[in-house]
Design a protein around this motif. Structure first.
Motif, PDB file in Angstrom:
ATOM      1  N   THR A 117      63.635  24.181  52.782  1.00  0.00           N
ATOM      2  CA  THR A 117      62.405  23.467  52.411  1.00  0.00           C
ATOM      3  C   THR A 117      61.348  24.249  51.787  1.00  0.00           C
ATOM      4  O   THR A 117      60.437  23.833  51.255  1.00  0.00           O
ATOM      5  N   LEU A 118      61.522  25.525  51.584  1.00  0.00           N
ATOM      6  CA  LEU A 118      60.432  26.444  50.859  1.00  0.00           C
ATOM      7  C   LEU A 118      60.426  26.052  49.593  1.00  0.00           C
ATOM      8  O   LEU A 118      61.314  25.755  48.734  1.00  0.00           O
ATOM      9  N   GLN A 119      58.991  25.563  49.209  1.00  0.00           N
ATOM     10  CA  GLN A 119      58.673  25.119  48.017  1.00  0.00           C
ATOM     11  C   GLN A 119      58.139  26.197  46.936  1.00  0.00           C
ATOM     12  O   GLN A 119      57.731  27.341  47.502  1.00  0.00           O
ATOM     13  N   ALA A 120      58.112  26.001  45.730  1.00  0.00           N
ATOM     14  CA  ALA A 120      57.444  26.958  44.634  1.00  0.00           C
ATOM     15  C   ALA A 120      56.085  26.885  44.933  1.00  0.00           C
ATOM     16  O   ALA A 120      55.359  25.749  45.074  1.00  0.00           O
ATOM     17  N   GLU A 121      55.223  28.024  44.841  1.00  0.00           N
ATOM     18  CA  GLU A 121      53.867  28.079  44.736  1.00  0.00           C
ATOM     19  C   GLU A 121      53.359  28.066  43.259  1.00  0.00           C
ATOM     20  O   GLU A 121      54.021  28.517  42.339  1.00  0.00           O
ATOM     21  N   SER A 122      52.024  27.369  43.245  1.00  0.00           N
ATOM     22  CA  SER A 122      51.671  27.245  41.701  1.00  0.00           C
ATOM     23  C   SER A 122      49.874  27.079  41.803  1.00  0.00           C
ATOM     24  O   SER A 122      49.649  26.986  43.146  1.00  0.00           O
ATOM     25  N   GLY A 123      49.423  27.591  40.850  1.00  0.00           N
ATOM     26  CA  GLY A 123      47.810  27.664  40.693  1.00  0.00           C
ATOM     27  C   GLY A 123      47.424  27.578  39.501  1.00  0.00           C
ATOM     28  O   GLY A 123      47.883  27.910  38.652  1.00  0.00           O
ATOM     29  N   ILE A 124      46.172  27.231  39.450  1.00  0.00           N
ATOM     30  CA  ILE A 124      45.349  27.508  38.228  1.00  0.00           C
ATOM     31  C   ILE A 124      44.174  28.501  38.473  1.00  0.00           C
ATOM     32  O   ILE A 124      43.581  28.597  39.536  1.00  0.00           O
ATOM     33  N   ASP A 125      44.077  29.595  37.354  1.00  0.00           N
ATOM     34  CA  ASP A 125      43.253  30.496  37.422  1.00  0.00           C
ATOM     35  C   ASP A 125      42.185  30.580  36.330  1.00  0.00           C
ATOM     36  O   ASP A 125      42.720  30.162  35.350  1.00  0.00           O
ATOM     37  N   TYR A 126      40.758  30.528  36.653  1.00  0.00           N
ATOM     38  CA  TYR A 126      39.708  30.693  35.908  1.00  0.00           C
ATOM     39  C   TYR A 126      39.276  32.046  35.647  1.00  0.00           C
ATOM     40  O   TYR A 126      38.897  32.682  36.632  1.00  0.00           O
ATOM     41  N   GLU A 127      39.064  32.549  34.664  1.00  0.00           N
ATOM     42  CA  GLU A 127      38.633  34.063  34.448  1.00  0.00           C
ATOM     43  C   GLU A 127      37.222  33.856  33.405  1.00  0.00           C
ATOM     44  O   GLU A 127      37.263  33.298  32.470  1.00  0.00           O
ATOM     45  N   VAL A 128      36.417  34.887  33.648  1.00  0.00           N
ATOM     46  CA  VAL A 128      35.258  35.115  33.093  1.00  0.00           C
ATOM     47  C   VAL A 128      35.085  36.674  32.849  1.00  0.00           C
ATOM     48  O   VAL A 128      35.001  37.202  34.053  1.00  0.00           O
ATOM     49  N   GLY A 129      35.067  37.300  31.788  1.00  0.00           N
ATOM     50  CA  GLY A 129      34.906  38.648  31.971  1.00  0.00           C
ATOM     51  C   GLY A 129      34.090  39.173  30.642  1.00  0.00           C
ATOM     52  O   GLY A 129      33.744  38.513  29.549  1.00  0.00           O
ATOM     53  N   ALA A 130      33.666  40.436  30.593  1.00  0.00           N
ATOM     54  CA  ALA A 130      32.917  41.227  29.605  1.00  0.00           C
ATOM     55  C   ALA A 130      33.742  42.658  29.534  1.00  0.00           C
ATOM     56  O   ALA A 130      34.057  43.212  30.426  1.00  0.00           O
ATOM     57  N   LYS A 131      33.852  42.984  28.001  1.00  0.00           N
ATOM     58  CA  LYS A 131      34.136  44.643  27.959  1.00  0.00           C
ATOM     59  C   LYS A 131      33.310  45.165  27.080  1.00  0.00           C
ATOM     60  O   LYS A 131      32.672  44.219  25.958  1.00  0.00           O
ATOM     61  N   ALA A 132      32.840  46.423  26.856  1.00  0.00           N
ATOM     62  CA  ALA A 132      31.934  47.022  26.385  1.00  0.00           C
ATOM     63  C   ALA A 132      32.196  48.539  26.232  1.00  0.00           C
ATOM     64  O   ALA A 132      32.752  49.337  27.170  1.00  0.00           O
ATOM     65  N   ALA A 133      31.790  49.213  24.974  1.00  0.00           N
ATOM     66  CA  ALA A 133      31.766  50.571  24.757  1.00  0.00           C
ATOM     67  C   ALA A 133      30.750  50.934  24.093  1.00  0.00           C
ATOM     68  O   ALA A 133      30.234  50.297  23.083  1.00  0.00           O
ATOM     69  N   PHE A 134      29.942  51.955  24.714  1.00  0.00           N
ATOM     70  CA  PHE A 134      28.748  52.453  24.337  1.00  0.00           C
ATOM     71  C   PHE A 134      28.755  53.863  24.115  1.00  0.00           C
ATOM     72  O   PHE A 134      29.755  54.712  24.618  1.00  0.00           O
ATOM     73  N   LEU A 135      27.641  54.551  23.795  1.00  0.00           N
ATOM     74  CA  LEU A 135      27.369  55.965  23.648  1.00  0.00           C
ATOM     75  C   LEU A 135      28.551  56.642  22.627  1.00  0.00           C
ATOM     76  O   LEU A 135      29.255  57.306  23.179  1.00  0.00           O
ATOM     77  N   GLN A 136      28.683  56.211  21.608  1.00  0.00           N
ATOM     78  CA  GLN A 136      29.767  56.662  20.682  1.00  0.00           C
ATOM     79  C   GLN A 136      31.200  56.369  21.317  1.00  0.00           C
ATOM     80  O   GLN A 136      32.002  57.195  21.244  1.00  0.00           O
ATOM     81  N   ASN A 137      31.304  55.276  22.016  1.00  0.00           N
ATOM     82  CA  ASN A 137      32.520  55.063  22.585  1.00  0.00           C
ATOM     83  C   ASN A 137      32.738  55.971  23.983  1.00  0.00           C
ATOM     84  O   ASN A 137      33.954  56.036  24.317  1.00  0.00           O
ATOM     85  N   ARG A 138      31.958  56.680  24.222  1.00  0.00           N
ATOM     86  CA  ARG A 138      32.136  57.460  25.546  1.00  0.00           C
ATOM     87  C   ARG A 138      32.103  56.752  26.968  1.00  0.00           C
ATOM     88  O   ARG A 138      32.592  57.258  27.812  1.00  0.00           O
ATOM     89  N   LEU A 139      31.581  55.629  26.836  1.00  0.00           N
ATOM     90  CA  LEU A 139      31.305  54.760  28.029  1.00  0.00           C
ATOM     91  C   LEU A 139      32.069  53.614  27.778  1.00  0.00           C
ATOM     92  O   LEU A 139      31.592  52.563  26.881  1.00  0.00           O
ATOM     93  N   TYR A 140      32.693  53.374  28.714  1.00  0.00           N
ATOM     94  CA  TYR A 140      33.822  51.900  28.613  1.00  0.00           C
ATOM     95  C   TYR A 140      33.386  51.314  29.769  1.00  0.00           C
ATOM     96  O   TYR A 140      33.646  51.918  31.090  1.00  0.00           O
ATOM     97  N   ILE A 141      33.131  50.119  29.713  1.00  0.00           N
ATOM     98  CA  ILE A 141      32.913  49.040  30.907  1.00  0.00           C
ATOM     99  C   ILE A 141      33.985  47.829  30.590  1.00  0.00           C
ATOM    100  O   ILE A 141      33.831  47.280  29.883  1.00  0.00           O
ATOM    101  N   ASP A 142      34.435  47.490  31.814  1.00  0.00           N
ATOM    102  CA  ASP A 142      35.118  46.275  32.058  1.00  0.00           C
ATOM    103  C   ASP A 142      35.179  45.576  33.215  1.00  0.00           C
ATOM    104  O   ASP A 142      35.005  46.318  34.420  1.00  0.00           O
ATOM    105  N   ILE A 143      34.370  43.999  33.321  1.00  0.00           N
ATOM    106  CA  ILE A 143      33.985  43.616  34.471  1.00  0.00           C
ATOM    107  C   ILE A 143      34.565  42.308  34.129  1.00  0.00           C
ATOM    108  O   ILE A 143      34.343  41.521  33.111  1.00  0.00           O
ATOM    109  N   ASN A 144      35.207  41.583  34.949  1.00  0.00           N
ATOM    110  CA  ASN A 144      35.750  40.344  35.210  1.00  0.00           C
ATOM    111  C   ASN A 144      35.618  39.832  36.258  1.00  0.00           C
ATOM    112  O   ASN A 144      35.765  40.287  37.763  1.00  0.00           O
ATOM    113  N   SER A 145      35.475  38.345  36.310  1.00  0.00           N
ATOM    114  CA  SER A 145      35.523  37.503  37.757  1.00  0.00           C
ATOM    115  C   SER A 145      36.416  36.381  37.578  1.00  0.00           C
ATOM    116  O   SER A 145      36.681  35.903  36.691  1.00  0.00           O
ATOM    117  N   PHE A 146      37.197  36.011  38.669  1.00  0.00           N
ATOM    118  CA  PHE A 146      38.207  35.057  38.424  1.00  0.00           C
ATOM    119  C   PHE A 146      38.170  34.099  39.806  1.00  0.00           C
ATOM    120  O   PHE A 146      37.636  34.388  40.802  1.00  0.00           O
TER     121      PHE A 146
END
Length: 686
Positions: A470-499
């Motif tokens: 009786t075990l059934q497959a699981e399924s789902g829908i995923d929504y993502e919003v994110g930002a990536k950035a590099a500053f200070l001559q690419n010495r600072l890298y930032i990656d933030i996302n919400s799901f």
């Protein structure tokens, strides 16, 4: 309070170090410039419109040379667990809910070749530390390119043959832990080979936790023309580890280093000689050919065979698992005046022919036959992905796969033989992603994707040996919003996302009084979270005594709940999903000097974790602090060595790393090591 004090002290130390370092005039690019293969586009990590984590060789080198666990746990949203030495689980956004042991619901590729078997299981523990050079981790549904699965995907890359060399490494530590590696690279420009041997062993930090692993591998690269190359990968792994079993709260408090004792009709770990014996042979070839200026093809084929023996608390199982498969990807790239088009289309197919026999366990030897089964798994999918990048900074990705999987089961120990067949057909896994390049420093993206994951063989036929119809497959829908950035001559890298993930028919694990696992669908679940990764290059220059310094911060916040889950008369709706920490933090500092001395400090914090669906049992929060220091030197232009020492869990925290969720009798806890030490040396002759 303790975590606040430790984090404050760490940040003060980081600030003081940063202030003492001169301004970096280097334009060296770190993560911002890393090229990843995720979704087959070979673009910079900062330009990937998806939540992708990347474990670099430098991150792997921050810790001891016995396991990739600590390095993987520096990444937000990703958690690797160890129930006992050699027994691993991998959790991407809570996916270990389905994994009492092993790696499931995460699609793993080894040098671009399918490594997860057709039944959905991955023998991750058959690889040694030196089998990894870098790791790409796709978080969330990745079915548009990688087939069925809701937990994500992992792409393992080992070391490509470079210049001729010989490398030898040894690490020793507490609990008689030792790890050895020897590799030799030879050949010419058009044909290079690397042959290596790895050995790891130890007595473990609990009773009944001895382990050893040997891995022999051969990797070769053949350039057959200017337009193509062939890579071959072979390894043989022999693994043994004892399984101590879970402890209940009283046993955990009284003696956290003990193994499961004798209880009623069930033997102790020592009496059962509970252990896992596994041998795996893997051979694969990948071929890359440039067809013309616009088209190229990459095709991989493989064959593998695993043989497992598992005396445990309830029986003795013996399995033979041969399987084979392949993957092909045709890529079209065309650059116009204002737009760059990339199209990927292809297919993947896998087939297994497994046999499983279960006997009575007579103190570690097989007794009377209980069941005799054959399991045949077939899985395959076709995929199509189109990507467009405009000169104005916009990019659009559209992709989907169509999946089909079949499981055929036959039990010969009944008369007449019992036959079952489960089909999961024509499941579509689409994905759409949009990215906007705001300027040279900032990217914003959003994605919507659907995941589909049929139950694995180990879930349809778990350790209770009852075929689940009786075990059934699981399924789902995923929504993502994110930002990536590099500053200070690419010495600072930032990656933030919400799901925001809406999961239907979530598969959850249960465990009976004997330790046997079984699975059921839990209705609907809601999984939301925020993941943050910050990486900062303090300095990188050869003109000062301190010539390299970096810091990183990884933060994960999860809010996972059952939306609709009733079990008979018990309603778990609204409860937190067990096995997932609401909050984790990883912080680290790396410093190296001109004379060759270097040091790494790292901290990991996990909040409390619910251990059952009722949310009545909980694992306490814990904080891990580690330190490693060493010295690198060149004896001459062809010879170098690296000597290092380190300490883990400096605070001597008592915690469980790899809890048994929903365990009957409250046997949730698998104790992790307290304060432990290690040291080693790496020698290289070029």
């Amino acid at each position: 309070m303790k975590i606040i004090i430790i984090l404050s002290s760490t940040l003060i130390a980081i600030s003081a170090t940063a202030q003492s370092l001169p301004e970096n005039d280097s334009t060296t690019k770190l993560l911002e410039g890393v090229i990843v293969t995720s979704y087959s586009n070979n673009i910079k990590l900062i330009d990937v419109p998806a939540p992708v984590a990347f474990v670099t060789p430098r991150i792997l080198a921050r810790f001891d040379n016995t396991s990739v666990l600590s390095a993987i746990n520096t990444q937000p949203g990703v958690r690797m667990e160890e129930r006992s030495p050699g027994s691993y689980r991998l959790n991407i956004r809570g996916s270990s809910l389905r994994s009492p042991f092993g790696v499931r619901n995460v699609k793993v590729y080894y040098n671009g070749i399918p490594f997860t078997d057709p039944g959905g299981n991955t023998y991750f523990n058959q690889l040694g530390f030196y089998s990894f050079n870098s790791i790409e981790i796709i978080k969330g549904p990745a079915g548009s390119m990688y087939g069925a699965g809701t937990g994500g995907a992992m792409i393992i890359n080992n070391i490509d043959p470079l210049q001729p060399s010989f490398t030898a490494a040894f690490t020793g530590g507490s609990y008689h832990q030792n790890s050895m590696n020897g590799s030799i690279t030879f050949g010419k420009e058009d044909l290079k080979n690397t042959i290596s041997y790895q050995h790891q062993s130890g007595n473990g930090y609990r009773d009944h936790t001895e382990m050893y692993r040997d891995v022999v591998s051969w990797d070769a690269t053949l350039k057959n023309s200017e337009k193509g190359q062939i890579k071959s990968h072979f390894f043989y792994s022999n693994l043994y580890y004892q399984t101590p079993g879970g402890l209940n709260q009283n046993e955990y408090n009284a003696n956290p280093g003990s193994a499961r004792p004798h209880a009623g009709a069930f033997p102790s770990a020592d009496e059962a000689k509970a252990a896992f014996f596994a041998k795996t042979f893997f051979a694969g070839i990948s071929m890359e050919q440039k067809i013309n200026a616009a088209w190229k093809n990459t095709t991989a084929v493989y064959g593998a065979y695993s043989q497992n023996r598992n005396p445990n608390f309830r029986n003795f199982s013996a399995t033979s698992e041969p399987h084979f498969g392949g993957r092909t990807n045709f890529q079209f790239v065309k650059k116009g005046e204002k737009i760059l088009y990339t199209i990927n289309t292809g297919a993947e197919f896998q087939q297994s022919f497994n046999s499983q026999r279960v006997y009575n366990n007579n103190g570690g030897t097989s007794g009377a036959l209980q069941t005799d089964d054959d399991i045949f798994n077939t899985q395959g999918f076709i995929f199509l992905q189109a990507n467009a990048i405009w000169n104005n900074g916009w990019s659009l990705t559209l992709g989907a796969s169509v999946n089909e999987s079949t499981l055929n089961f036959k039990r010969y120990s009944t008369l007449p033989p019992d036959e079952e067949k489960r089909n999961f057909k024509n499941q579509i896994a689409p994905r759409i992603a949009i990215l906007k390049k705001i300027n040279d420093h900032i990217r914003l993206y959003t994605t919507v994707s659907r995941g589909f994951s049929p139950p694995s063989t180990a879930e349809v036929l778990p350790s209770t040996n009852v075929f689940n119809k009786t075990l059934q497959a699981e399924s789902g829908i995923d929504y993502e919003v994110g930002a990536k950035a590099a500053f200070l001559q690419n010495r600072l890298y930032i990656d933030i996302n919400s799901f925001f993930y809406q999961l239907q028919n979530a598969i959850v694990q249960k465990r009976d009084i004997s330790g046997g696992d079984y699975f059921e669908n839990a209705g609907a679940a809601r999984e939301n979270g925020v993941e943050t990764f910050i990486y900062y290059q303090l300095i990188q220059t050869g003109r000062h005594f301190i010539n390299d310094g970096q810091i990183y911060l990884s933060d994960t916040w999860n809010n996972f709940h059952y939306k609709n889950y009733k079990q008979l008369s018990v309603d778990f709706s609204g409860n937190e999903i067990p096995g997932v920490a609401k909050h984790t933090i990883a912080v680290g500092v790396d410093v190296s000097t001109k004379i060759g001395w270097y040091a790494n400090a790292n901290l990991f914090y996990s909040s409390s974790i619910y251990l059952n669906d009722a949310n009545t049992a909980v694992a306490s929060p814990y904080t891990l602090l580690g330190f490693k220091t060493g010295y690198k030197a060149d004896v001459n232009k062809n010879t170098s060595f690296d000597f290092f020492i380190g300490v883990q869990n400096i605070l001597n925290e008592k915690y469980s790393l790899g809890n048994d969720i929903n365990a009957a009798g409250g046997r949730y806890f698998n104790t992790a090591p307290g304060t432990n030490y290690y040291g080693g040396i790496i020698f290289q002759l070029r």
